[in-house]
Enzyme design. Structure first.
Site, mmCIF file in Angstrom:
data_model
loop_
_atom_site.group_PDB
_atom_site.id
_atom_site.type_symbol
_atom_site.label_atom_id
_atom_site.label_comp_id
_atom_site.label_asym_id
_atom_site.label_seq_id
_atom_site.Cartn_x
_atom_site.Cartn_y
_atom_site.Cartn_z
ATOM 1 N N ASP A 167 8.906 -4.820 -38.374
ATOM 2 C CA ASP A 167 9.194 -6.230 -38.120
ATOM 3 C C ASP A 167 10.004 -6.784 -39.292
ATOM 4 O O ASP A 167 9.682 -6.510 -40.453
ATOM 5 C CB ASP A 167 7.891 -7.018 -37.959
ATOM 6 C CG ASP A 167 8.116 -8.406 -37.388
ATOM 7 O OD1 ASP A 167 8.705 -9.246 -38.099
ATOM 8 O OD2 ASP A 167 7.693 -8.659 -36.254
ATOM 9 N N HIS A 219 7.667 -6.420 -26.610
ATOM 10 C CA HIS A 219 7.411 -5.664 -27.845
ATOM 11 C C HIS A 219 5.969 -5.851 -28.282
ATOM 12 O O HIS A 219 5.422 -6.950 -28.213
ATOM 13 C CB HIS A 219 8.380 -6.046 -28.969
ATOM 14 C CG HIS A 219 8.451 -7.508 -29.283
ATOM 15 N ND1 HIS A 219 9.122 -8.427 -28.486
ATOM 16 C CD2 HIS A 219 7.937 -8.227 -30.313
ATOM 17 C CE1 HIS A 219 9.025 -9.636 -29.022
ATOM 18 N NE2 HIS A 219 8.299 -9.544 -30.122
ATOM 19 N N LEU A 220 5.381 -4.773 -28.708
ATOM 20 C CA LEU A 220 3.998 -4.745 -29.171
ATOM 21 C C LEU A 220 3.977 -4.861 -30.686
ATOM 22 O O LEU A 220 4.644 -4.098 -31.387
ATOM 23 C CB LEU A 220 3.330 -3.434 -28.735
ATOM 24 C CG LEU A 220 1.907 -3.176 -29.243
ATOM 25 C CD1 LEU A 220 0.925 -4.163 -28.626
ATOM 26 C CD2 LEU A 220 1.487 -1.735 -28.928
ATOM 27 N N HIS A 221 3.211 -5.832 -31.200
ATOM 28 C CA HIS A 221 3.037 -5.986 -32.645
ATOM 29 C C HIS A 221 1.876 -5.112 -33.107
ATOM 30 O O HIS A 221 0.804 -5.109 -32.491
ATOM 31 C CB HIS A 221 2.720 -7.442 -32.999
ATOM 32 C CG HIS A 221 3.877 -8.368 -32.855
ATOM 33 N ND1 HIS A 221 4.746 -8.654 -33.883
ATOM 34 C CD2 HIS A 221 4.311 -9.094 -31.783
ATOM 35 C CE1 HIS A 221 5.655 -9.517 -33.470
ATOM 36 N NE2 HIS A 221 5.427 -9.794 -32.194
#
Length: 239
Positions: free
Chosen positions: A128, A197-199
């Protein structure tokens, strides 16, 4: 009238921060410009010296909810954005962005300098750009998918694979305490990039108050991957 508020409905979502802002119920947000239909305010995570958001007072889930009758609304949103920029001394309209191509599609197609940490035929993983913890990674599908609320029951394998890659990148970086992580999605309209999107964040115990607001257990715009999978299995959609 084309795109009038009557076309959009009058409901608001009590769990939507933008509905609270639009109805003057958020004391922390300064409204820069408003009318009966729209409000404009500053983005809390500006990507440029002048970064503003224009939203309708009526709750609209995302751009994917728009129909032909909303053309007038979108034009009026752009007009308010231009008016706010001019009010702040921005006159070069060639040097602004009211839209952008999908950044994550560009990353998935090797069109940026972003370092890909893990990848396969379906997914990519990268850091990120504004980390919320010591380890903060994103896993995104190569194919464009709008956001977690566009997911259906058939997408369960995709979400499971995203979760698996998230755990793999943590293991690769020697994050062993999987009870001290946060893994999930932002609910629209709080998705900064309109591409699923996966954090993946760790350690969760060392996240700042600001990060907890965005990714923590009390954040009402962050939904864990476990909850997404549960909702898809039980009701075939994410709410």
């Amino acid at each position: 009238m084309e795109g009038s508020t009557s076309d959009l409905g009058t409901d608001t979502d009590e769990n939507c921060i933008f509905c609270l802002i639009a109805n003057d119920r958020d004391k922390h947000t300064e409204i820069i410009q408003k009318n009966e239909e729209l409000v404009c305010f500053r983005d809390i995570h500006p990507a440029a010296p002048h970064h503003y958001l224009v939203i309708p007072r009526q709750h609209i889930l995302s751009c994917f909810s728009l129909q032909e009758q909303h053309v007038g609304l979108v034009k009026r949103m752009a007009d308010m954005g231009n008016a706010v920029l001019r009010g702040h001394g921005i006159t070069d309209m060639k040097d602004i962005s009211l839209k952008r191509d999908c950044l994550f599609c560009e990353i998935a197609n090797d069109q940026t300098d972003t370092e890909i940490l893990l990848s396969d035929t379906e997914l990519i993983c990268f850091r990120d750009s504004k980390p919320g913890s010591m380890h903060h990674y994103l896993v995104a599908p190569r194919t464009h998918v709008g956001n977690c609320r566009t997911l259906q029951k058939d997408d369960i394998p995709l979400v499971e694979q995203m979760e698996e890659m998230g755990r793999k990148i943590l293991g690769k970086n020697k994050v062993n305490d999987l009870d001290d992580i946060r893994m999930g999605f932002h609910l629209p309209p709080f998705s900064s990039v309109p591409h699923l999107h996966l954090h993946i964040l760790a350690p969760a115990s060392q996240m700042s108050m600001r990060s907890l607001t965005r990714y923590g257990p009390q954040s009402y715009w962050f939904i864990t991957v476990d909850k997404v999978l549960h909702q898809l299995r039980t009701q075939s959609k994410v709410t």
